[in-house]
Design a protein around this motif. Structure first.
Motif, PDB file in Angstrom:
ATOM      1  N   ASP A   1       3.229  -0.830  -5.559  1.00 50.71           N
ATOM      2  CA  ASP A   1       3.003  -2.045  -4.759  1.00 50.71           C
ATOM      3  C   ASP A   1       1.857  -1.914  -3.755  1.00 50.71           C
ATOM      4  O   ASP A   1       1.659  -2.794  -2.935  1.00 50.71           O
ATOM      5  CB  ASP A   1       4.283  -2.462  -4.042  1.00 50.71           C
ATOM      6  CG  ASP A   1       4.748  -1.438  -3.015  1.00 50.71           C
ATOM      7  OD1 ASP A   1       4.039  -0.429  -2.785  1.00 50.71           O
ATOM      8  OD2 ASP A   1       5.832  -1.642  -2.439  1.00 50.71           O
ATOM      9  N   LYS A   2       1.136  -0.818  -3.807  1.00 56.82           N
ATOM     10  CA  LYS A   2      -0.034  -0.581  -2.951  1.00 56.82           C
ATOM     11  C   LYS A   2       0.314  -0.446  -1.462  1.00 56.82           C
ATOM     12  O   LYS A   2      -0.551  -0.594  -0.609  1.00 56.82           O
ATOM     13  CB  LYS A   2      -1.099  -1.674  -3.133  1.00 56.82           C
ATOM     14  CG  LYS A   2      -1.551  -1.879  -4.565  1.00 56.82           C
ATOM     15  CD  LYS A   2      -2.215  -0.648  -5.110  1.00 56.82           C
ATOM     16  CE  LYS A   2      -2.719  -0.915  -6.522  1.00 56.82           C
ATOM     17  NZ  LYS A   2      -2.910   0.262  -7.285  1.00 56.82           N
ATOM     18  N   SER A   3       1.586  -0.145  -1.152  1.00 54.93           N
ATOM     19  CA  SER A   3       1.963   0.108   0.241  1.00 54.93           C
ATOM     20  C   SER A   3       1.190   1.304   0.768  1.00 54.93           C
ATOM     21  O   SER A   3       0.857   2.233   0.021  1.00 54.93           O
ATOM     22  CB  SER A   3       3.460   0.409   0.341  1.00 54.93           C
ATOM     23  OG  SER A   3       4.226  -0.677  -0.086  1.00 54.93           O
ATOM     24  N   LYS A   4       0.942   1.308   2.074  1.00 54.29           N
ATOM     25  CA  LYS A   4       0.190   2.408   2.683  1.00 54.29           C
ATOM     26  C   LYS A   4       1.037   3.679   2.720  1.00 54.29           C
ATOM     27  O   LYS A   4       2.147   3.681   3.241  1.00 54.29           O
ATOM     28  CB  LYS A   4      -0.250   2.027   4.085  1.00 54.29           C
ATOM     29  CG  LYS A   4      -1.096   3.100   4.731  1.00 54.29           C
ATOM     30  CD  LYS A   4      -1.654   2.699   6.062  1.00 54.29           C
ATOM     31  CE  LYS A   4      -2.361   3.896   6.633  1.00 54.29           C
ATOM     32  NZ  LYS A   4      -3.501   3.603   7.387  1.00 54.29           N
ATOM     33  N   VAL A   5       0.489   4.750   2.155  1.00 58.68           N
ATOM     34  CA  VAL A   5       1.160   6.053   2.138  1.00 58.68           C
ATOM     35  C   VAL A   5       0.726   6.838   3.369  1.00 58.68           C
ATOM     36  O   VAL A   5      -0.467   6.982   3.638  1.00 58.68           O
ATOM     37  CB  VAL A   5       0.810   6.825   0.846  1.00 58.68           C
ATOM     38  CG1 VAL A   5       1.339   8.248   0.903  1.00 58.68           C
ATOM     39  CG2 VAL A   5       1.338   6.101  -0.381  1.00 58.68           C
ATOM     40  N   THR A   6       1.705   7.339   4.129  1.00 57.50           N
ATOM     41  CA  THR A   6       1.399   8.130   5.317  1.00 57.50           C
ATOM     42  C   THR A   6       1.393   9.625   5.016  1.00 57.50           C
ATOM     43  O   THR A   6       0.642  10.379   5.624  1.00 57.50           O
ATOM     44  CB  THR A   6       2.406   7.846   6.446  1.00 57.50           C
ATOM     45  OG1 THR A   6       3.734   8.123   5.978  1.00 57.50           O
ATOM     46  CG2 THR A   6       2.309   6.394   6.903  1.00 57.50           C
ATOM     47  N   LYS A   7       2.254  10.026   4.078  1.00 58.13           N
ATOM     48  CA  LYS A   7       2.289  11.424   3.644  1.00 58.13           C
ATOM     49  C   LYS A   7       2.994  11.502   2.309  1.00 58.13           C
ATOM     50  O   LYS A   7       3.662  10.554   1.880  1.00 58.13           O
ATOM     51  CB  LYS A   7       2.957  12.320   4.679  1.00 58.13           C
ATOM     52  CG  LYS A   7       4.409  12.014   4.942  1.00 58.13           C
ATOM     53  CD  LYS A   7       4.959  12.922   6.027  1.00 58.13           C
ATOM     54  CE  LYS A   7       6.405  12.523   6.351  1.00 58.13           C
ATOM     55  NZ  LYS A   7       6.976  13.396   7.380  1.00 58.13           N
TER      56      LYS A   7
END
Length: 121
Positions: free
Chosen positions: A37-43
Protein backbone atom coordinates in the motif's frame (compact mmCIF):
# COMPACT_ATOMS: atom_id res chain seq x y z
CA UNK A 1 29.93 -6.60 0.99
CA UNK A 2 32.19 -4.52 -1.17
CA UNK A 3 31.07 -5.78 -4.58
CA UNK A 4 34.21 -4.66 -6.40
CA UNK A 5 36.42 -6.43 -3.85
CA UNK A 6 34.31 -9.59 -4.01
CA UNK A 7 34.59 -9.70 -7.80
CA UNK A 8 38.33 -9.08 -7.56
CA UNK A 9 38.57 -12.01 -5.11
CA UNK A 10 36.68 -14.24 -7.54
CA UNK A 11 39.06 -13.24 -10.34
CA UNK A 12 42.03 -14.51 -8.30
CA UNK A 13 40.87 -18.08 -8.95
CA UNK A 14 43.25 -19.43 -11.62
CA UNK A 15 40.34 -21.02 -13.53
CA UNK A 16 38.14 -17.91 -13.43
CA UNK A 17 38.87 -16.53 -16.91
CA UNK A 18 38.40 -19.93 -18.50
CA UNK A 19 34.96 -20.38 -16.91
CA UNK A 20 33.44 -16.93 -16.51
CA UNK A 21 32.11 -14.60 -19.17
CA UNK A 22 29.54 -12.79 -17.05
CA UNK A 23 28.93 -11.68 -13.49
CA UNK A 24 25.53 -10.44 -12.37
CA UNK A 25 24.97 -8.62 -9.08
CA UNK A 26 21.87 -7.98 -6.99
CA UNK A 27 22.03 -5.29 -4.30
CA UNK A 28 18.79 -5.33 -2.31
CA UNK A 29 18.04 -2.14 -0.37
CA UNK A 30 15.46 -1.40 2.33
CA UNK A 31 12.62 0.49 0.62
CA UNK A 32 11.16 3.64 2.14
CA UNK A 33 7.63 2.52 1.36
CA UNK A 34 5.70 -0.69 1.80
CA UNK A 35 5.43 -2.83 -1.31
CA UNK A 36 1.66 -3.24 -1.00
CA UNK A 37 0.00 0.00 0.00
CA UNK A 38 3.06 2.29 -0.21
CA UNK A 39 2.87 3.19 3.50
CA UNK A 40 6.00 4.89 4.82
CA UNK A 41 8.45 2.36 6.28
CA UNK A 42 10.38 3.59 9.33
CA UNK A 43 12.46 0.46 9.85
CA UNK A 44 12.71 -3.16 8.79
CA UNK A 45 13.55 -6.17 10.93
CA UNK A 46 15.30 -8.88 8.90
CA UNK A 47 16.26 -12.38 10.00
CA UNK A 48 18.05 -14.55 7.41
CA UNK A 49 18.35 -18.31 7.82
CA UNK A 50 22.03 -18.60 6.90
CA UNK A 51 22.00 -22.40 6.73
CA UNK A 52 19.10 -22.34 4.26
CA UNK A 53 20.83 -19.61 2.23
CA UNK A 54 23.93 -21.80 1.97
CA UNK A 55 21.81 -24.78 0.93
CA UNK A 56 20.18 -22.71 -1.83
CA UNK A 57 23.57 -21.31 -2.91
CA UNK A 58 24.95 -24.84 -3.33
CA UNK A 59 21.91 -25.92 -5.35
CA UNK A 60 22.12 -22.95 -7.72
CA UNK A 61 25.89 -23.49 -8.05
CA UNK A 62 25.06 -26.86 -9.66
CA UNK A 63 23.14 -25.18 -12.51
CA UNK A 64 24.67 -25.34 -15.97
CA UNK A 65 27.41 -22.78 -16.56
CA UNK A 66 27.50 -21.38 -13.01
CA UNK A 67 31.03 -21.11 -11.66
CA UNK A 68 30.80 -19.16 -8.39
CA UNK A 69 28.22 -17.50 -6.14
CA UNK A 70 28.72 -15.10 -3.25
CA UNK A 71 25.93 -14.06 -0.89
CA UNK A 72 25.75 -11.62 1.99
CA UNK A 73 22.46 -11.25 3.84
CA UNK A 74 22.27 -8.66 6.60
CA UNK A 75 20.44 -9.32 9.85
CA UNK A 76 18.81 -7.07 12.41
CA UNK A 77 16.99 -3.76 12.35
CA UNK A 78 17.64 -1.51 9.37
CA UNK A 79 16.35 1.76 8.01
CA UNK A 80 15.29 2.73 4.49
CA UNK A 81 18.29 3.06 2.21
CA UNK A 82 20.36 0.44 4.03
CA UNK A 83 21.89 -2.41 2.02
CA UNK A 84 20.07 -5.62 2.79
CA UNK A 85 21.11 -8.44 0.45
CA UNK A 86 24.00 -8.92 -1.95
CA UNK A 87 24.08 -11.70 -4.52
CA UNK A 88 26.97 -12.18 -6.96
CA UNK A 89 26.65 -14.88 -9.61
CA UNK A 90 29.54 -15.69 -11.96
CA UNK A 91 29.13 -17.99 -14.92
CA UNK A 92 29.79 -18.66 -18.55
CA UNK A 93 27.05 -17.01 -20.63
CA UNK A 94 24.01 -14.81 -20.01
CA UNK A 95 21.56 -17.58 -20.93
CA UNK A 96 22.84 -19.46 -17.87
CA UNK A 97 23.71 -16.62 -15.48
CA UNK A 98 20.50 -14.56 -15.75
CA UNK A 99 18.12 -17.38 -14.79
CA UNK A 100 20.48 -18.52 -12.02
CA UNK A 101 20.48 -15.07 -10.43
CA UNK A 102 16.69 -14.77 -10.76
CA UNK A 103 16.12 -18.18 -9.16
CA UNK A 104 18.66 -17.51 -6.42
CA UNK A 105 17.02 -14.20 -5.54
CA UNK A 106 13.49 -15.61 -5.58
CA UNK A 107 14.40 -18.62 -3.46
CA UNK A 108 16.45 -16.72 -0.88
CA UNK A 109 13.66 -14.16 -0.42
CA UNK A 110 10.89 -16.80 -0.28
CA UNK A 111 12.62 -19.56 1.69
CA UNK A 112 15.38 -18.05 3.81
CA UNK A 113 14.50 -14.52 4.92
CA UNK A 114 11.93 -13.42 7.48
CA UNK A 115 11.20 -9.71 7.71
CA UNK A 116 8.85 -7.33 9.45
CA UNK A 117 8.18 -3.80 8.25
CA UNK A 118 7.50 -1.05 10.74
CA UNK A 119 5.13 1.51 9.27
CA UNK A 120 4.89 5.17 10.26
CA UNK A 121 1.89 5.98 12.43
Amino acid sequence: MDISKKIEEMKQDPDFAENVGMILVHNGIVRGSSRGDKSKVTKLEVYPDYDKIEEIRKEILEMEGIYNIAIEAKSGVMKPGDDLLFLVVAGDIRENVKPALALLLDRVKAEAVTKKEHIEG
